[in-house]
Design an enzyme around this catalytic site. Structure first.
Site, PDB file in Angstrom:
ATOM      1  N   ARG A  19      85.946 116.295 -20.312  1.00  0.00           N
ATOM      2  CA  ARG A  19      85.445 115.941 -21.646  1.00  0.00           C
ATOM      3  C   ARG A  19      86.276 116.644 -22.716  1.00  0.00           C
ATOM      4  O   ARG A  19      86.323 117.881 -22.768  1.00  0.00           O
ATOM      5  CB  ARG A  19      83.966 116.347 -21.760  1.00  0.00           C
ATOM      6  CG  ARG A  19      83.362 116.160 -23.148  1.00  0.00           C
ATOM      7  CD  ARG A  19      83.120 114.699 -23.492  1.00  0.00           C
ATOM      8  NE  ARG A  19      82.210 114.569 -24.613  1.00  0.00           N
ATOM      9  CZ  ARG A  19      82.589 114.539 -25.894  1.00  0.00           C
ATOM     10  NH1 ARG A  19      83.866 114.629 -26.216  1.00  0.00           N
ATOM     11  NH2 ARG A  19      81.676 114.416 -26.832  1.00  0.00           N
TER      12      ARG A  19
ATOM     13  N   GLU B  99      53.197 127.900  -8.736  1.00  0.00           N
ATOM     14  CA  GLU B  99      52.153 128.903  -8.980  1.00  0.00           C
ATOM     15  C   GLU B  99      51.460 129.315  -7.687  1.00  0.00           C
ATOM     16  O   GLU B  99      51.112 130.495  -7.491  1.00  0.00           O
ATOM     17  CB  GLU B  99      51.134 128.340  -9.978  1.00  0.00           C
ATOM     18  CG  GLU B  99      51.671 128.147 -11.383  1.00  0.00           C
ATOM     19  CD  GLU B  99      52.585 126.935 -11.516  1.00  0.00           C
ATOM     20  OE1 GLU B  99      53.274 126.831 -12.551  1.00  0.00           O
ATOM     21  OE2 GLU B  99      52.605 126.078 -10.598  1.00  0.00           O
TER      22      GLU B  99
ATOM     23  N   GLU C 189      53.963 120.214  -1.621  1.00  0.00           N
ATOM     24  CA  GLU C 189      53.956 121.232  -0.560  1.00  0.00           C
ATOM     25  C   GLU C 189      53.726 122.633  -1.116  1.00  0.00           C
ATOM     26  O   GLU C 189      54.286 123.617  -0.635  1.00  0.00           O
ATOM     27  CB  GLU C 189      55.235 121.167   0.285  1.00  0.00           C
ATOM     28  CG  GLU C 189      55.274 119.917   1.163  1.00  0.00           C
ATOM     29  CD  GLU C 189      56.404 119.926   2.162  1.00  0.00           C
ATOM     30  OE1 GLU C 189      56.676 120.991   2.744  1.00  0.00           O
ATOM     31  OE2 GLU C 189      56.995 118.851   2.372  1.00  0.00           O
TER      32      GLU C 189
ATOM     33  N   ALA D 150      41.424 118.056  -4.072  1.00  0.00           N
ATOM     34  CA  ALA D 150      41.801 119.060  -3.076  1.00  0.00           C
ATOM     35  C   ALA D 150      43.293 118.950  -2.811  1.00  0.00           C
ATOM     36  O   ALA D 150      43.719 118.383  -1.804  1.00  0.00           O
ATOM     37  CB  ALA D 150      41.005 118.879  -1.783  1.00  0.00           C
TER      38      ALA D 150
ATOM     39  N   GLN E 217      72.141 118.920 -20.476  1.00  0.00           N
ATOM     40  CA  GLN E 217      72.519 119.397 -21.804  1.00  0.00           C
ATOM     41  C   GLN E 217      74.037 119.337 -21.993  1.00  0.00           C
ATOM     42  O   GLN E 217      74.532 118.907 -23.054  1.00  0.00           O
ATOM     43  CB  GLN E 217      72.019 120.836 -22.006  1.00  0.00           C
ATOM     44  CG  GLN E 217      72.115 121.341 -23.428  1.00  0.00           C
ATOM     45  CD  GLN E 217      71.073 120.697 -24.349  1.00  0.00           C
ATOM     46  OE1 GLN E 217      70.128 120.075 -23.883  1.00  0.00           O
ATOM     47  NE2 GLN E 217      71.256 120.848 -25.651  1.00  0.00           N
ATOM     48  N   ILE E 218      74.780 119.751 -20.993  1.00  0.00           N
ATOM     49  CA  ILE E 218      76.238 119.747 -21.086  1.00  0.00           C
ATOM     50  C   ILE E 218      76.782 118.322 -21.169  1.00  0.00           C
ATOM     51  O   ILE E 218      77.789 118.056 -21.824  1.00  0.00           O
ATOM     52  CB  ILE E 218      76.848 120.528 -19.906  1.00  0.00           C
ATOM     53  CG1 ILE E 218      76.663 122.031 -20.147  1.00  0.00           C
ATOM     54  CG2 ILE E 218      78.320 120.192 -19.691  1.00  0.00           C
ATOM     55  CD1 ILE E 218      77.156 122.921 -19.039  1.00  0.00           C
ATOM     56  N   HIS E 219      76.075 117.371 -20.534  1.00  0.00           N
ATOM     57  CA  HIS E 219      76.501 115.969 -20.590  1.00  0.00           C
ATOM     58  C   HIS E 219      76.179 115.321 -21.940  1.00  0.00           C
ATOM     59  O   HIS E 219      76.639 114.205 -22.212  1.00  0.00           O
ATOM     60  CB  HIS E 219      75.842 115.165 -19.460  1.00  0.00           C
ATOM     61  CG  HIS E 219      76.574 115.240 -18.152  1.00  0.00           C
ATOM     62  ND1 HIS E 219      76.588 116.375 -17.382  1.00  0.00           N
ATOM     63  CD2 HIS E 219      77.308 114.313 -17.482  1.00  0.00           C
ATOM     64  CE1 HIS E 219      77.298 116.144 -16.280  1.00  0.00           C
ATOM     65  NE2 HIS E 219      77.755 114.911 -16.326  1.00  0.00           N
ATOM     66  N   GLY E 220      75.364 115.965 -22.749  1.00  0.00           N
ATOM     67  CA  GLY E 220      75.020 115.406 -24.049  1.00  0.00           C
ATOM     68  C   GLY E 220      74.271 114.092 -23.906  1.00  0.00           C
ATOM     69  O   GLY E 220      73.378 113.951 -23.061  1.00  0.00           O
TER      70      GLY E 220
ATOM     71  N   PHE F  57      52.053 112.192   6.242  1.00  0.00           N
ATOM     72  CA  PHE F  57      51.253 113.413   6.334  1.00  0.00           C
ATOM     73  C   PHE F  57      50.184 113.314   5.257  1.00  0.00           C
ATOM     74  O   PHE F  57      50.505 113.330   4.061  1.00  0.00           O
ATOM     75  CB  PHE F  57      52.183 114.604   6.096  1.00  0.00           C
ATOM     76  CG  PHE F  57      51.579 115.971   6.228  1.00  0.00           C
ATOM     77  CD1 PHE F  57      51.405 116.550   7.476  1.00  0.00           C
ATOM     78  CD2 PHE F  57      51.243 116.718   5.098  1.00  0.00           C
ATOM     79  CE1 PHE F  57      50.902 117.845   7.594  1.00  0.00           C
ATOM     80  CE2 PHE F  57      50.734 117.996   5.208  1.00  0.00           C
ATOM     81  CZ  PHE F  57      50.573 118.569   6.470  1.00  0.00           C
TER      82      PHE F  57
END
Length: 416
Positions: free
Chosen positions: A284, A384, A380, A147, A353-356, A140
């Site tokens: 963990r 904004e 697509e 543009a 973040q949780i996985h460090g 496509f």
């Protein structure tokens, strides 16, 4: 790496979504079949060379029969018309396993959606069966360097060139499947009116003289992406899709269907991130317990679950509304894409973040998802732009209702 850790996911990540009233038994059956196929097939497909990997996924999806969702029944597809709920389920399921598989599926639909909606019968018969079988790769070509969001600024032109031909000149950029596609749906300025009303759409075969790939574009989540150049590219007038000057209408009608599916892909990424978060938090060990025992972790998990469900409701509301016969779902699709992609970015960032340290390690699924999600907030229609679309539609609806109320009051006054 792309499908790492996806074995045996099945439909578990969909949770109770398939029980929602948006779906019929055919959707549930499709989801089960695609989930099982994805778990069995995607891990064995190539990943190193992006072009070869994409071709392999298109071929495999075609062989598996799942590209039937991307074309109408008359040309080998699943349903009489494109079923948006099926398209969304496909993108969510594939996205949760393998971003490139989602991309490969999506482009078969987006790259032929205009043909399905506005192409001639001869064009549909020539193009769509090959797309359905996975032996023809679609693209496509709307965006240009100057543009993207502003389609009215398009500079590529198509002018009459002898009996029965147009000559296309210009450049398209950020074209997905650029360089590997067998055909491109190209939008060009034909001048019937100023701005967006003076555009037309054309089917351009990849081997047409004057069409060349001038640049391959590398992005953070590798996909086939290119800049195309058209130099005195002669295309038969019967390759026009829709009427003269109807290109913008054709493009928007296509995006009206496929914009919701972008939200579905983001939803798939987000669900996988939440799945990985739960697995990691449960295993963990930290501070004498597990990561999941910590209230901050629990709060993060709860926030992610809420954001996933909110996105899912908006995505499938938009898809269901379109499938029920609504002529346009501009606002519903924009809301679905906006919230699903923005929420997915947040859910995935939280998972990293949780996985460090693991979360930013190459080869770990959440690191891959972090790279995959970013483009969905842009292509697509950037987030904004979706906000502008939503606000304008609401303002237009408000004005129309206000006008109706005023007319009703005037009629009552006259009657009195």
């Amino acid at each position: 790496m792309g499908a790492q850790g996806s074995e045996g996911l099945g439909t578990a990540m969909l949770g109770d979504t398939l029980d929602w009233p948006f779906f019929e038994d055919r959707h549930r059956r499709f989801a089960r079949e695609l989930s099982a196929w994805a778990d069995a097939t995607l891990p064995g497909l190539p990943h190193d060379d992006v072009d070869a990997a994409c071709r392999a996924r298109v071929a495999a999806l075609g062989e598996g029969g799942f590209l039937r969702a991307a074309v109408p029944e008359a040309y080998g597809g699943l349903s009489p018309a494109l079923d948006v709920r099926t398209l969304c389920l496909a993108r969510e399921i594939l996205g949760s396993r393998d971003g490139l598989a989602d991309f490969a599926f999506a482009m078969q639909g987006l790259g032929t959606g205009a043909i399905t909606l506005a192409g001639s019968e001869a064009m549909k018969a020539r193009i769509l069966p090959g797309v359905c079988e996975g032996i023809r790769i679609a693209a496509f070509a709307l965006s240009e360097k100057e543009a993207g969001s502003d389609v009215a600024a398009m500079a590529t032109t198509a002018v009459p060139d002898g009996n029965g031909y147009v000559r296309i000149d210009g450049e398209k950029s950020w074209i997905s499947n650029g360089g590997i596609a067998d055909h491109y749906v190209v939008f060009a300025r034909t001048g019937e009116a100023p701005g967006a009303r003076g555009l037309s759409a054309f089917l351009v075969e990849a081997d047409t003289p004057g069409l060349s790939v001038t640049e391959r574009i590398d992005v953070i989540a590798p996909h086939p992406l290119a800049t195309l150049r058209f130099e005195a590219c002669r295309v038969p007038i019967e390759n026009r899709i829709g009427g003269p000057g109807e290109g913008f209408k054709v493009a928007m009608a296509t995006l009206d269907i496929f914009r919701s599916t972008v939200g579905a892909a983001a939803l798939g990424f987000a669900r996988r991130a939440l799945h990985e978060t739960l697995a990691h938090a449960s295993s963990r060990k930290i501070f004498g317990g597990t990561l999941g025992d910590l209230q901050l972790s629990q709060a993060a998990i709860a926030d992610s679950a809420a954001e996933v469900d909110a996105a899912a409701l908006l995505v499938y509301r938009a898809a269901w509304t379109k499938d029920r016969g609504a002529p346009r779902v501009t606002r519903e699709a924009a809301l679905a894409k906006l919230i699903a992609t923005e929420n997915a970015q947040t859910v995935i960032d939280r998972a990293v973040q949780i996985h460090g340290g693991l979360g930013v390690t190459k080869g770990v699924k959440v690191e891959e998802l972090y790279r995959e999600i970013r483009a969905l907030r842009i292509y697509e229609g950037a987030s904004e732009v979706q906000k502008v679309v939503i606000a304008r539609d609401l303002l237009k609806t408000h004005a129309a209702k206000a006008g109706e109320r005023n007319d009703s009051n005037r009629i009552r006054e006259i009657g009195a």
